[in-house]
Design a protein around this motif. Structure first.
Motif, short mmCIF file in Angstrom:
data_model
loop_
_atom_site.label_atom_id
_atom_site.label_comp_id
_atom_site.label_asym_id
_atom_site.label_seq_id
_atom_site.Cartn_x
_atom_site.Cartn_y
_atom_site.Cartn_z
N GLY A 35 12.54 21.20 52.07
CA GLY A 35 12.21 21.79 53.36
C GLY A 35 13.32 22.67 53.90
O GLY A 35 13.07 23.78 54.39
N LEU A 64 6.86 25.65 57.48
CA LEU A 64 7.05 24.22 57.74
C LEU A 64 5.75 23.45 57.54
O LEU A 64 5.71 22.44 56.82
N ALA A 65 4.68 23.94 58.20
CA ALA A 65 3.40 23.22 58.13
C ALA A 65 2.82 23.24 56.72
O ALA A 65 2.44 22.19 56.17
N ALA A 68 5.03 21.13 54.28
CA ALA A 68 4.95 19.69 54.50
C ALA A 68 3.65 19.10 53.97
O ALA A 68 3.64 18.07 53.30
N ALA A 167 9.43 18.21 56.84
CA ALA A 167 9.32 18.82 58.16
C ALA A 167 10.67 18.83 58.87
O ALA A 167 11.04 19.83 59.51
N LEU A 171 12.64 22.30 59.76
CA LEU A 171 12.84 22.61 61.18
C LEU A 171 14.24 23.13 61.46
O LEU A 171 14.43 23.93 62.39
#
Length: 240
Positions: A35, A64-65, A68, A167, A171
């Motif tokens: 990530g 990110l979405a 994940a 995630a 972030l």
């Protein structure tokens, strides 16, 4: 020799081992690293093309979405397939223990002989272990398949760990843009700290020196981000 006296004189064994097969560590570590590196590289590539801060933020959120969910789905499928295969092999072993118990006992004894036990002792151990069908199945699964039929990895645990840690990692480089940053350097600083810290933390599990783990992860992640930035800059100039 008085074995009880000898046992009393020996130092007490007092240590524990870390969980290396619980099904959560690998996806958690891989998810966080992936990530952090992948979303930083994505953000750096878009920033290199001279995109606006809003576009970079939207791209980072999408990365990110999407990442994940993709990681979670991949981990679930991978671990579930592995567990199903292990369960199928264990069932084969269970049927063989019922169909040909003597052959299975001899097979287990031969495994112990190959590991250095005397033949008589190997057959005695195998005979005693084979008295309990459940224990016999567990021993055969461990010795022949390398798995514990009562402690197979959970696909849900792997998927959840992968999703959550991906995630969190993704972030970090995105956070400055969500807080109003318009330049890439705050994301670079946060990502640098995150990469080094993540590598150092992982080294506590693997036994590597903390500085080695931190520098290794920093170099790998920095190289990915730098190359993607250059690629984004080249594409932006060619399309401009």
């Amino acid at each position: 020799m008085d074995h009880r006296k000898a046992a009393e004189d020996e130092p007490e064994i007092d240590h524990t081992h870390r969980d290396i097969a619980g099904g959560w560590l690998r996806p958690a570590v891989f998810g966080a690293m992936d990530g952090l590196v992948s979303n930083f590289a994505l953000i750096a590539g878009v920033a290199g093309s001279n995109a606006t801060a809003k576009t970079i933020a939207i791209t980072g959120l999408a990365g990110l979405a999407g990442g994940a969910f993709s990681m979670a789905a991949g981990e679930y499928t991978s671990v579930a397939s592995q567990s199903e295969l292990a369960q199928a092999e264990v069932e084969i072993e269970r049927r063989e223990l019922v169909r040909a118990p003597e052959a299975e006992l001899r097979e287990l004894a031969e495994l112990y002989i190959a590991r250095g036990l005397d033949e008589d002792l190997a057959f005695e151990v195998a005979t005693q272990l084979s008295r309990d069908p459940d224990l016999a199945l567990e021993v055969h699964a461990r010795e022949e398949l390398g798995v514990d039929p009562h402690d197979l990895p959970s696909p849900w645990l792997a998927a959840g760990s992968s999703f959550a840690f991906f995630a969190v990692g993704a972030l970090l480089p995105l956070l400055p843009y969500l807080l109003g940053a318009t330049a890439l350097w705050p994301a670079i600083i946060l990502t640098t700290l995150g990469l080094f810290t993540a590598g150092a933390v992982v080294s506590r599990v693997t036994g590597r020196p903390w500085w080695f783990g931190g520098l290794r992860q920093l170099l790998l992640g920095g190289a990915a981000g730098g190359l993607t930035y250059l690629l984004g800059m080249a594409i932006g100039q060619s399309l401009g």
